[in-house]
Write a protein that holds these residues in place. Sequence first.
Motif, PDB file in Angstrom:
ATOM      1  N   ASN A  29       0.889  -1.368   0.007  1.00 18.07           N
ATOM      2  CA  ASN A  29       0.137  -0.183   0.252  1.00 18.07           C
ATOM      3  C   ASN A  29       1.048   1.216  -0.258  1.00 18.07           C
ATOM      4  OD1 ASN A  29      -1.963   1.879   0.174  1.00 18.07           O
ATOM      5  ND2 ASN A  29      -2.388   1.648   2.267  1.00 18.07           N
ATOM      6  N   ASN A  30       0.872   1.837  -1.287  1.00 15.96           N
ATOM      7  CA  ASN A  30       1.866   3.219  -1.211  1.00 15.96           C
ATOM      8  C   ASN A  30       1.038   4.224  -1.736  1.00 15.96           C
ATOM      9  OD1 ASN A  30       3.606   4.967  -2.212  1.00 15.96           O
ATOM     10  ND2 ASN A  30       4.954   3.518  -2.627  1.00 15.96           N
ATOM     11  N   PRO A  31       0.182   5.008  -0.821  1.00 15.85           N
ATOM     12  CA  PRO A  31      -0.645   6.213  -1.135  1.00 15.85           C
ATOM     13  C   PRO A  31      -0.317   7.046  -1.947  1.00 15.85           C
ATOM     14  CG  PRO A  31      -1.020   5.369   1.104  1.00 15.85           C
ATOM     15  CD  PRO A  31       0.244   4.734   0.622  1.00 15.85           C
ATOM     16  N   GLU A  32       1.224   7.316  -1.712  1.00 17.11           N
ATOM     17  CA  GLU A  32       1.725   8.447  -2.622  1.00 17.11           C
ATOM     18  C   GLU A  32       2.055   8.075  -4.024  1.00 17.11           C
ATOM     19  OE1 GLU A  32       6.128  11.056  -2.651  1.00 17.11           O
ATOM     20  OE2 GLU A  32       5.841   9.488  -0.949  1.00 17.11           O
ATOM     21  N   LEU A  33       2.374   6.824  -4.105  1.00 21.17           N
ATOM     22  CA  LEU A  33       2.407   6.528  -5.628  1.00 21.17           C
ATOM     23  C   LEU A  33       1.077   6.249  -6.307  1.00 21.17           C
ATOM     24  CD1 LEU A  33       3.929   5.325  -7.915  1.00 21.17           C
ATOM     25  CD2 LEU A  33       4.067   3.113  -6.754  1.00 21.17           C
ATOM     26  N   PHE A  34       0.138   5.883  -5.513  1.00 24.80           N
ATOM     27  CA  PHE A  34      -1.298   5.799  -6.196  1.00 24.80           C
ATOM     28  C   PHE A  34      -1.689   7.034  -6.357  1.00 24.80           C
ATOM     29  CE2 PHE A  34      -1.653   1.980  -2.958  1.00 24.80           C
ATOM     30  CZ  PHE A  34      -0.993   1.295  -3.782  1.00 24.80           C
ATOM     31  N   ALA A  35      -1.666   8.126  -5.818  1.00 27.83           N
ATOM     32  CA  ALA A  35      -2.155   9.458  -6.007  1.00 27.83           C
ATOM     33  C   ALA A  35      -1.324  10.012  -7.136  1.00 27.83           C
ATOM     34  CB  ALA A  35      -1.713  10.408  -4.766  1.00 27.83           C
ATOM     35  N   ALA A  36      -0.138   9.542  -7.291  1.00 24.34           N
ATOM     36  CA  ALA A  36       1.015  10.283  -8.393  1.00 24.34           C
ATOM     37  C   ALA A  36       0.032   9.706  -9.598  1.00 24.34           C
ATOM     38  CB  ALA A  36       2.331  10.023  -8.299  1.00 24.34           C
ATOM     39  N   LEU A  37      -0.139   8.609  -9.481  1.00 19.77           N
ATOM     40  CA  LEU A  37      -0.472   7.740 -10.906  1.00 19.77           C
ATOM     41  C   LEU A  37      -1.948   8.384 -11.215  1.00 19.77           C
ATOM     42  CD1 LEU A  37       1.112   4.347 -10.421  1.00 19.77           C
ATOM     43  CD2 LEU A  37       1.296   5.778 -12.155  1.00 19.77           C
ATOM     44  N   SER A  38      -2.837   8.459 -10.056  1.00 24.37           N
ATOM     45  CA  SER A  38      -4.208   8.930 -10.233  1.00 24.37           C
ATOM     46  C   SER A  38      -4.118  10.312 -10.960  1.00 24.37           C
ATOM     47  CB  SER A  38      -5.009   8.744  -9.206  1.00 24.37           C
ATOM     48  OG  SER A  38      -6.318   9.257  -9.364  1.00 24.37           O
ATOM     49  N   GLN A  39      -3.273  11.313 -10.299  1.00 22.26           N
ATOM     50  CA  GLN A  39      -3.061  12.503 -10.890  1.00 22.26           C
ATOM     51  C   GLN A  39      -2.640  12.566 -12.600  1.00 22.26           C
ATOM     52  OE1 GLN A  39      -0.298  14.917  -9.121  1.00 22.26           O
ATOM     53  NE2 GLN A  39      -0.379  16.788 -10.251  1.00 22.26           N
ATOM     54  N   ALA A  40      -1.624  11.728 -12.877  1.00 17.78           N
ATOM     55  CA  ALA A  40      -1.208  11.653 -14.228  1.00 17.78           C
ATOM     56  C   ALA A  40      -2.050  11.144 -15.106  1.00 17.78           C
ATOM     57  CB  ALA A  40       0.207  10.785 -14.122  1.00 17.78           C
ATOM     58  N   ARG A  41      -2.796  10.499 -14.655  1.00 18.71           N
ATOM     59  CA  ARG A  41      -3.666   9.554 -15.989  1.00 18.71           C
ATOM     60  C   ARG A  41      -4.918  10.701 -16.281  1.00 18.71           C
ATOM     61  NH1 ARG A  41      -8.373   6.246 -14.367  1.00 18.71           N
ATOM     62  NH2 ARG A  41      -7.589   4.290 -15.692  1.00 18.71           N
ATOM     63  N   GLY A  42      -5.132  11.742 -15.489  1.00 21.84           N
ATOM     64  CA  GLY A  42      -6.171  12.772 -15.781  1.00 21.84           C
ATOM     65  C   GLY A  42      -5.674  14.026 -16.397  1.00 21.84           C
ATOM     66  N   VAL A  43      -4.466  14.018 -16.831  1.00 20.05           N
ATOM     67  CA  VAL A  43      -3.816  15.303 -17.393  1.00 20.05           C
ATOM     68  C   VAL A  43      -3.889  15.072 -18.616  1.00 20.05           C
ATOM     69  CG1 VAL A  43      -1.845  16.579 -17.368  1.00 20.05           C
ATOM     70  CG2 VAL A  43      -2.204  15.713 -15.338  1.00 20.05           C
ATOM     71  N   SER A  44      -4.398  16.001 -19.433  1.00 21.06           N
ATOM     72  CA  SER A  44      -4.518  16.111 -20.928  1.00 21.06           C
ATOM     73  C   SER A  44      -3.274  16.637 -21.615  1.00 21.06           C
ATOM     74  CB  SER A  44      -5.780  16.804 -21.437  1.00 21.06           C
ATOM     75  OG  SER A  44      -6.124  18.267 -20.858  1.00 21.06           O
ATOM     76  N   SER A  45      -2.627  17.443 -21.025  1.00 20.69           N
ATOM     77  CA  SER A  45      -1.462  17.883 -21.775  1.00 20.69           C
ATOM     78  C   SER A  45      -0.399  16.893 -21.615  1.00 20.69           C
ATOM     79  CB  SER A  45      -1.020  19.034 -21.072  1.00 20.69           C
ATOM     80  OG  SER A  45       0.306  19.470 -21.631  1.00 20.69           O
ATOM     81  N   LEU A  46       0.264  16.599 -23.011  1.00 24.81           N
ATOM     82  CA  LEU A  46       1.206  15.619 -23.117  1.00 24.81           C
ATOM     83  C   LEU A  46       2.390  16.118 -22.320  1.00 24.81           C
ATOM     84  CD1 LEU A  46       2.020  12.950 -24.439  1.00 24.81           C
ATOM     85  CD2 LEU A  46       2.757  14.224 -26.370  1.00 24.81           C
ATOM     86  N   ASP A  47       2.883  17.357 -22.721  1.00 26.74           N
ATOM     87  CA  ASP A  47       4.031  17.956 -21.820  1.00 26.74           C
ATOM     88  C   ASP A  47       3.968  17.689 -20.335  1.00 26.74           C
ATOM     89  OD1 ASP A  47       5.288  18.292 -24.386  1.00 26.74           O
ATOM     90  OD2 ASP A  47       4.463  20.450 -24.279  1.00 26.74           O
ATOM     91  N   GLU A  48       2.955  18.057 -19.820  1.00 23.48           N
ATOM     92  CA  GLU A  48       2.900  17.870 -18.505  1.00 23.48           C
ATOM     93  C   GLU A  48       2.695  16.347 -17.936  1.00 23.48           C
ATOM     94  OE1 GLU A  48      -0.733  19.925 -16.594  1.00 23.48           O
ATOM     95  OE2 GLU A  48      -0.427  21.626 -17.994  1.00 23.48           O
ATOM     96  N   GLN A  49       2.103  15.554 -18.821  1.00 22.48           N
ATOM     97  CA  GLN A  49       2.207  14.097 -18.310  1.00 22.48           C
ATOM     98  C   GLN A  49       3.484  13.597 -18.557  1.00 22.48           C
ATOM     99  OE1 GLN A  49      -0.102  11.484 -20.707  1.00 22.48           O
ATOM    100  NE2 GLN A  49      -1.770  11.382 -19.154  1.00 22.48           N
ATOM    101  N   THR A  50       4.419  14.175 -19.367  1.00 21.55           N
ATOM    102  CA  THR A  50       5.812  13.436 -19.571  1.00 21.55           C
ATOM    103  C   THR A  50       6.544  13.747 -18.301  1.00 21.55           C
ATOM    104  OG1 THR A  50       5.686  13.899 -22.089  1.00 21.55           O
ATOM    105  CG2 THR A  50       7.986  13.768 -21.008  1.00 21.55           C
ATOM    106  N   ALA A  51       6.668  15.079 -17.566  1.00 16.50           N
ATOM    107  CA  ALA A  51       7.101  15.293 -16.407  1.00 16.50           C
ATOM    108  C   ALA A  51       6.530  14.460 -15.104  1.00 16.50           C
ATOM    109  CB  ALA A  51       7.064  16.838 -16.374  1.00 16.50           C
ATOM    110  N   LEU A  52       5.322  14.496 -15.168  1.00 13.69           N
ATOM    111  CA  LEU A  52       4.803  13.443 -14.246  1.00 13.69           C
ATOM    112  C   LEU A  52       4.994  11.979 -14.281  1.00 13.69           C
ATOM    113  CD1 LEU A  52       1.136  15.069 -14.057  1.00 13.69           C
ATOM    114  CD2 LEU A  52       2.834  15.270 -12.426  1.00 13.69           C
ATOM    115  N   TYR A  53       5.204  11.491 -15.489  1.00 16.58           N
ATOM    116  CA  TYR A  53       5.503  10.248 -15.355  1.00 16.58           C
ATOM    117  C   TYR A  53       7.003   9.835 -15.259  1.00 16.58           C
ATOM    118  CZ  TYR A  53       0.830   8.442 -16.526  1.00 16.58           C
ATOM    119  OH  TYR A  53      -0.593   8.118 -16.710  1.00 16.58           O
ATOM    120  N   GLU A  54       7.767  10.740 -15.737  1.00 15.02           N
ATOM    121  CA  GLU A  54       9.089  10.502 -15.566  1.00 15.02           C
ATOM    122  C   GLU A  54       9.619  10.538 -14.132  1.00 15.02           C
ATOM    123  OE1 GLU A  54      10.953  13.712 -17.490  1.00 15.02           O
ATOM    124  OE2 GLU A  54      11.288  12.677 -19.502  1.00 15.02           O
ATOM    125  N   ASP A  55       8.909  11.478 -12.994  1.00 17.04           N
ATOM    126  CA  ASP A  55       9.003  11.294 -11.675  1.00 17.04           C
ATOM    127  C   ASP A  55       8.365   9.927 -11.147  1.00 17.04           C
ATOM    128  OD1 ASP A  55       9.992  13.722 -11.951  1.00 17.04           O
ATOM    129  OD2 ASP A  55       8.394  14.922 -11.352  1.00 17.04           O
TER     130      ASP A  55
END
Length: 557
Positions: free
Chosen positions: A484-510
């Motif tokens: 159970n890793n709430p921080e990771l789960f939250a980061a993935l949940s945020q990234a999947r809802g971002v429509s900008s490719l550039d914003e997604q790229t940085a989030l997924y690299e992190d």
Amino acid sequence: MLPSSRKRVLAGIAAVAISALALTACSSQRGGDDETDAATDVDSTFVFAASSDPANLDPAFAQDGETFRVSRQIFEGLVGTVPGTADPAPLLAEDWESAPDGMSHTFTLKEGVTFHDGTPFNAEAVCFNFERWYNWTGLAATEALSYYYGKLFRGYVETPDTAVYKSCTPDGDYSVTIELNQPFAGFIPALSLPAFAMQSPSALEEYAADEIGGTAEAPALSEYGQGHPTGTGPFAFEEWSPGEQLTLTYNEDYWGDKGQIDEIIFRVIDDPTARRQALESGSIDGYDLVGPADSAALEEAGYNMVSRPPFTILYLAFNQAVAELQDIKVREALSYAIDKDALISQVLPEGTQKATQFMPDSVNGWNADVTTYEYDPQKAKDLLAEAGYDESNPLTLDFNYPVNVSRPYMPDPEQIFTVLSSQLNEVGVVTNPITDAWNPDYLDKITGTANHGIHLLGWTGDYNDTDNFVGVFFGGESAEWGFNNPELFAALSQARGVSSLDEQTALYEDINEQVAEFIPGVPLAHPAPTLAFAPRVESFPASPVNDEVFNEIVLTE
């Protein structure tokens, strides 16, 4: 209008597919002119060797490649893929328009399409399927069965607060609007998955598709799932003799090109050597997951070989429900103990790439600077000692792996286990081998229960979206990984809802760095699956995501 893909096109994959795969079909869509419908003097029965039975004839309750291979012949979704890539393309939906906020999507449907039972494909049928998935309860709404819906749509009628899906509304017979409760940037490409194919509402009801018996560990197939799959695809179900073969016949009312094949026989041959011998004897026309040692010999003998571009991941997972694996020093030690280069050179096919993270580098958000754990057996021993393990008190772990099966990311599990267990033993780790048949025992145990240790598994990407890799693996609590890793789960949940490719790229690299530091397992390799065909097979529609429909095969005799 048809939106452009959110992801960068898999230019590398497409280039490889065009230049290197001489057998890859060039047609860009399943329907079109009637040139391929012309009568040709060929044997119209095509026999393909499957490594196992399908798990279920209802793709909504499946997650394995052999089931999906059969499903792609019978069923179609609103969205398909561009040939040679993992990017979305029109299929039963001729086009679509998405709202700027990503909360609604309107599809214009292909007209004049019928299901195999003669009932119409229309907006009502689309909504029936979406409502079916959303309204699952009990056993149907578990990871062991509705794996893809649960992972990607995040909730059912009983959990509306987490659910992505909100509603489906027909706008006449051939237009439909899907509304979401929360943004899901991968919604359109996700619909290319066989799990979200359109199925006949009449057949689903008549054959009680959602009446699932048994338990999550051992579900019993519905009447529909055993023998009445009903889609819109070019081939219809004929008969299934489990353990032997499954037969499909051409759908005379198919809306697209017929092609040359009237009958497909999927013959179950679980042993790789036996598959090769069946090809050499002429009793089959082709098979997948060719062993590395067989590829060169078959090609030299005149058989036609196709290698899919790598869109896979093979990994060694650490189930943190096991107390010893909750210690990050132990997980780090196990990572340093693995020699990926040796594994690839010894047992994985030519073209395999070493993995540094849980997705290939063609997917958005791959991180070139991610933390890695290069092979260092002494460092592994030192970390184990820090964790309290030595020769007098060795770390002992169950090591689960499947037998009598080949997967695109795992062509020979026994050989992979042998190499990895030897490497672990060299640093003082004692491994207890535990084997199960792939279907249903192994998958059910790994994904549906906590009763396993370190284990081999992997993934063939379904579509070009980062969430389809790291989001599927680590988007929430899972029986497979046991953490159970709430921080990771939250980061993935945020990234999947971002429509900008550039914003997604940085989030997924992190996120990929976060995963690397957390060490849920060891990403081992991106194998390049290879298929072999008889000389009469001139062209095969090879796809990195296995979106291969057999009416597109070209035969010469």
